[in-house]
Design an enzyme around this catalytic site. Structure first.
Site, PDB file in Angstrom:
ATOM      1  N   CYS A 105       0.824  -1.219   0.000  1.00 42.99           N
ATOM      2  CA  CYS A 105       0.000   0.000   0.000  1.00 42.99           C
ATOM      3  C   CYS A 105       0.857   1.267   0.000  1.00 42.99           C
ATOM      4  O   CYS A 105       0.996   1.955   1.018  1.00 42.99           O
ATOM      5  CB  CYS A 105      -0.967   0.033   1.171  1.00 42.99           C
ATOM      6  SG  CYS A 105      -2.188   1.340   0.905  1.00 42.99           S
ATOM      7  N   CYS A 155      -5.954   2.060  -4.550  1.00 43.17           N
ATOM      8  CA  CYS A 155      -5.463   2.664  -3.328  1.00 43.17           C
ATOM      9  C   CYS A 155      -6.405   3.804  -2.925  1.00 43.17           C
ATOM     10  O   CYS A 155      -6.401   4.853  -3.576  1.00 43.17           O
ATOM     11  CB  CYS A 155      -4.052   3.199  -3.589  1.00 43.17           C
ATOM     12  SG  CYS A 155      -3.289   3.823  -2.099  1.00 43.17           S
TER      13      CYS A 155
END
Ligand code: UQ1
Length: 455
Positions: free
Chosen positions: A192, A372
């Site tokens: 991430c 994301c």
């Protein structure tokens, strides 16, 4: 060690690799043998195990993972921002694994792909016909001098990347009275890649809400040369950092923390002489360097030179061993490592491994889809979605490059139930179906773009 050797000798029966199949000729009962072994009980491991458990039935699958608790890690930005309780980010591992699979609660320490075995830390040899490697990433806090000890010595150092340290973030933001608030981004691929800046935007907004923004100097010290790898979202984020008066220092790599002096030392990656810079901090959010987990990194036959499982990035089948597939953060696919990517890969692995089991060639192709949700404040989120070519691949027929309340609620309230109740039981293949539906089948980016295989 002697016991380990004895066990290996006792159980050292041969296994023959035939094309995509591996048959155990062992007559030794102690050795466990499965049609499919999944190494890792994270997002990718659980969801693929669930799909195959339905297909193959009882006793055919084992999942190897030592962890007692499975964590929904995307919650941790919300925990660090004071929006969720860390307790809600974890569930017992047994409860998220498929009922009819065996859970081997141990660590995989070695791979022998020629003999189709995985060795666990207590010396057990697990035999497989097919293997899915879903081991995630290893956090290397210890590669930064002074860590991890400094986490125990200084309340103003925190990190959203682990269960133990994410609980320090919000109290540190609450206790912050002014000065330098520094947010780091390490060298190496990380999971991430948006998370290091999400918490910064949340902190900035929190400081504004609590009347201490004027006393704060917020810095993003990143090893990268850009704010984000996808042009569209980089443009939006550049505007966000400018509007919120955040100082971005590119090409800075955190190498040491000195909690006694409240100093953080960075190397300047753009200087030839390895010049360092020392910053005083009053709040420090550390993102650790990461790597493939050591047992995988050291399994030279199945990894590339950087230690990641060497799969075909479209089929997710191993480049040398056709009975091995990979999913999630531990593979070498050149895309951003997220749960959303693992969800999409899960569907591809299911189709292609099912084909391999039926003696057919893999046909499904992963397009690199990843997503994301970039929280940019309380009530604001830029929902980045893109593919291998770093081209946006957005689900909703609105401009997702804008900060939106709707996307904030998707991140905060909707994705966790999707994860627990759809993804882990193997029913969520990523949002492609919805993308097609919402674009009325007119999505031009649906076909995977042919991006050359990278190793
Ligand atoms: C997603 O599919 C997913 O898997 C469950 C996530 O993991 C938690 C995500 O964060 C995101 C953003 C997606 C993509 C889904 C949508 C609706 C954009």
């Amino acid at each position: 060690m002697a016991t380990l050797k004895a066990l290996i000798t006792l159980q050292g029966a041969k296994c023959i690799t035939l094309g995509t199949k591996c048959f155990s000729t062992s007559t030794v009962r102690e050795r466990k043998s499965y049609k499919l072994v999944v190494v890792g009980g994270g997002a990718g491991g659980c969801s693929t195990a669930a799909k195959f458990a339905r297909k193959l039935g009882k006793g055919q699958i084992a999942v190897i993972d030592p962890a007692e608790t499975h964590y929904y890690q995307p919650y941790w930005t919300l925990v660090g921002s004071g929006l969720k309780d860390v307790k809600d980010s974890g569930r017992p591992m047994r409860s998220v694994l498929p009922k009819n699979c065996d859970w081997i609660q141990d660590k995989a320490v070695a791979f022998d792909p020629d003999n189709c075995t995985v060795t666990t830390s207590n010396g057990e040899l697990i035999n497989y016909e097919y293997l899915i490697v879903a081991m995630g990433l290893q956090l290397n806090y210890h590669h930064i001098k002074g860590l991890p000890e400094a986490f125990d010595m200084d309340d103003t150092i925190c990190s959203n990347y682990s269960r133990a340290t994410v609980v320090k973030t919000f109290p540190a933001l609450q206790a912050f009275k002014g000065g330098n608030a520094i947010f780091t981004f390490p060298v190496s691929p990380i999971k991430c890649a948006g998370a290091p800046q999400k918490i910064m935007y949340m902190a900035e907004h929190y400081f504004r809400k609590t009347g201490k923004r004027d006393q704060a100097n917020i810095m993003f010290n990143t090893t990268l040369g850009t704010i984000f790898g996808v042009k569209k979202y980089a443009e939006s984020l550049t505007k966000v950092v400018k509007d919120r008066n955040i100082n971005v220092n590119y090409k800075r790599n955190l190498i040491e923390v000195r909690p006694d002096k409240k100093e953080a030392i960075f190397t300047k990656l753009d200087s030839d002489s390895g010049e360092t810079e020392t910053y005083h901090y009053d709040f420090l959010h550390v993102v650790p360097p990461m790597s493939a987990p050591d047992p995988l990194r050291l399994a030279k036959k199945i990894v590339n030179e950087t230690g990641y499982l060497e799969v075909n990035q479209h089929t997710l089948q191993h480049m040398k061993y056709p009975n091995i597939f990979g999913i999630g953060d531990c593979i070498n696919a050149p895309t951003s490592k997220t749960a959303a990517a693992a969800a999409t890969q899960c569907h591809i692995v299911f189709q292609n491994l099912s084909a391999a089991m039926a003696g057919k060639s893999p046909h499904a192709e992963y397009d690199g889809y990843t997503s994301c949700p970039l929280l940019t404040g309380y009530g604001k989120c830029i929902m980045a979605e893109f593919d291998f070519a770093a081209e946006p691949l957005e689900t909703f027929p609105i401009d997702q490059g804008k900060e939106r309340l709707s996307m904030y609620h998707i991140k905060k309230d909707i994705l966790a139930p999707v994860y627990w109740y759809l993804m882990l039981p193997g029913f969520w293949n990523g949002p492609k179906f919805w993308r097609l539906l919402l674009h009325l089948g007119m999505d031009t980016a649906v076909k995977p773009k042919q991006v050359p295989q990278q190793t």
